[in-house]
Design an enzyme around this catalytic site. Structure first.
Site, PDB file in Angstrom:
ATOM      1  N   ARG A  75       0.850  -1.149   0.172  1.00 54.39           N
ATOM      2  CA  ARG A  75       0.130   0.121  -0.093  1.00 54.39           C
ATOM      3  C   ARG A  75       0.749   1.147   0.015  1.00 54.39           C
ATOM      4  O   ARG A  75       2.154   1.166   0.228  1.00 54.39           O
ATOM      5  CB  ARG A  75      -1.001  -0.131   1.279  1.00 54.39           C
ATOM      6  CG  ARG A  75      -0.142   0.073   2.798  1.00 54.39           C
ATOM      7  CD  ARG A  75      -0.825   0.397   3.780  1.00 54.39           C
ATOM      8  NE  ARG A  75      -0.341   0.180   5.148  1.00 54.39           N
ATOM      9  CZ  ARG A  75       0.656   1.125   5.435  1.00 54.39           C
ATOM     10  NH1 ARG A  75       1.059   2.087   4.461  1.00 54.39           N
ATOM     11  NH2 ARG A  75       1.381   1.009   6.702  1.00 54.39           N
ATOM     12  N   GLY A  77       1.883   4.967   1.615  1.00 55.09           N
ATOM     13  CA  GLY A  77       2.206   5.342   2.996  1.00 55.09           C
ATOM     14  C   GLY A  77       3.372   4.758   3.700  1.00 55.09           C
ATOM     15  O   GLY A  77       3.967   4.052   3.103  1.00 55.09           O
ATOM     16  N   GLN A  78       3.400   4.993   5.076  1.00 61.63           N
ATOM     17  CA  GLN A  78       4.576   4.666   5.725  1.00 61.63           C
ATOM     18  C   GLN A  78       4.025   3.540   6.758  1.00 61.63           C
ATOM     19  O   GLN A  78       3.364   2.731   6.557  1.00 61.63           O
ATOM     20  CB  GLN A  78       5.446   5.774   6.226  1.00 61.63           C
ATOM     21  CG  GLN A  78       6.047   6.546   5.186  1.00 61.63           C
ATOM     22  CD  GLN A  78       6.922   7.624   5.500  1.00 61.63           C
ATOM     23  OE1 GLN A  78       7.901   7.061   6.170  1.00 61.63           O
ATOM     24  NE2 GLN A  78       7.016   8.606   5.073  1.00 61.63           N
ATOM     25  N   ILE A  79       4.720   3.698   8.172  1.00 63.49           N
ATOM     26  CA  ILE A  79       4.427   2.670   9.102  1.00 63.49           C
ATOM     27  C   ILE A  79       3.385   3.207   9.716  1.00 63.49           C
ATOM     28  O   ILE A  79       3.060   4.101  10.062  1.00 63.49           O
ATOM     29  CB  ILE A  79       5.701   2.341   9.974  1.00 63.49           C
ATOM     30  CG1 ILE A  79       5.539   1.043  10.622  1.00 63.49           C
ATOM     31  CG2 ILE A  79       5.970   3.722  10.664  1.00 63.49           C
ATOM     32  CD1 ILE A  79       6.716   0.743  11.458  1.00 63.49           C
ATOM     33  N   THR A  80       2.504   1.993  10.387  1.00 66.16           N
ATOM     34  CA  THR A  80       1.318   2.124  11.309  1.00 66.16           C
ATOM     35  C   THR A  80       1.189   1.034  12.003  1.00 66.16           C
ATOM     36  O   THR A  80       2.000  -0.094  11.648  1.00 66.16           O
ATOM     37  CB  THR A  80       0.232   2.602  10.348  1.00 66.16           C
ATOM     38  OG1 THR A  80      -0.913   2.997  11.302  1.00 66.16           O
ATOM     39  CG2 THR A  80      -0.529   1.677   9.682  1.00 66.16           C
ATOM     40  N   TYR A  81       0.316   1.188  12.918  1.00 64.20           N
ATOM     41  CA  TYR A  81      -0.049  -0.177  13.799  1.00 64.20           C
ATOM     42  C   TYR A  81      -1.520  -0.370  13.796  1.00 64.20           C
ATOM     43  O   TYR A  81      -2.121   0.451  13.555  1.00 64.20           O
ATOM     44  CB  TYR A  81       0.168   0.302  15.121  1.00 64.20           C
ATOM     45  CG  TYR A  81      -0.295  -0.801  16.154  1.00 64.20           C
ATOM     46  CD1 TYR A  81       0.352  -1.957  16.334  1.00 64.20           C
ATOM     47  CD2 TYR A  81      -1.375  -0.421  17.086  1.00 64.20           C
ATOM     48  CE1 TYR A  81      -0.070  -2.955  17.171  1.00 64.20           C
ATOM     49  CE2 TYR A  81      -1.816  -1.388  17.991  1.00 64.20           C
ATOM     50  CZ  TYR A  81      -1.236  -2.618  18.020  1.00 64.20           C
ATOM     51  OH  TYR A  81      -1.754  -3.524  18.865  1.00 64.20           O
ATOM     52  N   SER A 157      -7.903   2.978   8.267  1.00 63.30           N
ATOM     53  CA  SER A 157      -8.126   2.554   9.627  1.00 63.30           C
ATOM     54  C   SER A 157      -8.765   3.672  10.800  1.00 63.30           C
ATOM     55  O   SER A 157      -8.134   4.901  10.448  1.00 63.30           O
ATOM     56  CB  SER A 157      -6.973   1.931  10.282  1.00 63.30           C
ATOM     57  OG  SER A 157      -5.883   3.027  10.456  1.00 63.30           O
ATOM     58  N   CYS A 173       3.383   7.115  10.324  1.00 62.86           N
ATOM     59  CA  CYS A 173       3.392   7.480   9.002  1.00 62.86           C
ATOM     60  C   CYS A 173       4.743   8.202   8.853  1.00 62.86           C
ATOM     61  O   CYS A 173       4.831   9.184   7.839  1.00 62.86           O
ATOM     62  CB  CYS A 173       2.286   8.570   8.746  1.00 62.86           C
ATOM     63  SG  CYS A 173       0.705   7.735   9.287  1.00 62.86           S
TER      64      CYS A 173
END
EC number: 2.3.1.181
Length: 218
Positions: A75, A77-81, A157, A173
């Site tokens: 996807r 974007g960057q990092i998320t939880y 989310s 992000c």
């Protein structure tokens, strides 16, 4: 096939990899007669890194991540939880058939969250050059999409009633300044089901379609 219908499914709590594979399998076999679908679900705890991932966005080493897995995905974007108590929506949409662009869909997704929160008297806003939705300058909803042959995958989310602690282990992000929030901090009585009912209602309005549960289609 009626283009004024989008099907939804509520999968509940699922492992990320299972749903990742499922939405890709759906997209691979869909055709001009396939209904668009929107999937509602939660994930077991996991960090996901998007295609725009930068280095040094994890603040602690793996020993302090409490065995929460980290995966790279396709996807934007960057990092998320992701974790239980967070409402996730996967948008499996044929952009060409709906005559909308990816930017149009992003705007629809952001407006969906803003209007849903507003229904519950929670005022939210967007930020220029920072996709997602914010309440009091804290992020409550994140977005990340992929387009494959004109079909979208992944989605958004919304933090509803979850443990936000794992967000402290990363720069959400990729932004050191982003702090996270959730619906529970503004209305502790709302459930995921309460939120889901209004999300479906607002989706129907924003996309000008009927949102129908998949298994009710004959």
């Amino acid at each position: 096939m009626n283009n004024r219908i989008i099907l939804f499914q509520n999968f509940g709590l699922k492992h990320w990899i299972d749903m990742f594979n499922k939405m890709h399998a759906f997209t691979e076999v869909r055709n001009i007669n396939t209904y668009d679908e929107i999937w509602f679900l939660e994930h077991y705890p996991i960090f996901t890194q998007g295609l725009l991932q930068k280095i040094n966005t994890i603040t602690y080493n793996n020993d302090i991540l409490h065995d929460i897995p980290i995966v790279s995905t396709d996807r934007g974007g960057q990092i998320t939880y992701h974790g239980p108590g967070q409402q996730i929506l996967y948008f499996l949409i044929d952009l060409k058939r709906r005559k909308i662009t990816i930017r149009d869909l992003i705007n629809i997704m952001q407006n969906l969250i803003i209007e849903t929160l507003n229904y519950f008297s929670i005022k939210s806003h967007i930020k220029k050059n920072s996709p997602g939705v914010y309440v009091n300058n804290k992020k409550i909803s994140s977005l990340g999409l992929r387009v494959k042959k004109g079909f979208t995958l992944h989605g958004l989310s919304l933090n509803v009633d979850m443990d936000l602690t794992p967000f402290n282990y990363i720069y959400p992000c990729g932004d050191i300044n982003i702090k996270m929030t959730q619906v529970k901090e503004f209305n502790s009585f709302l459930t995921l089901n309460d939120i889901r009912v209004i999300l479906i209602k607002k989706l129907s309005q924003l996309l000008n379609v009927s949102i129908i549960e998949k298994f009710s289609i004959k």
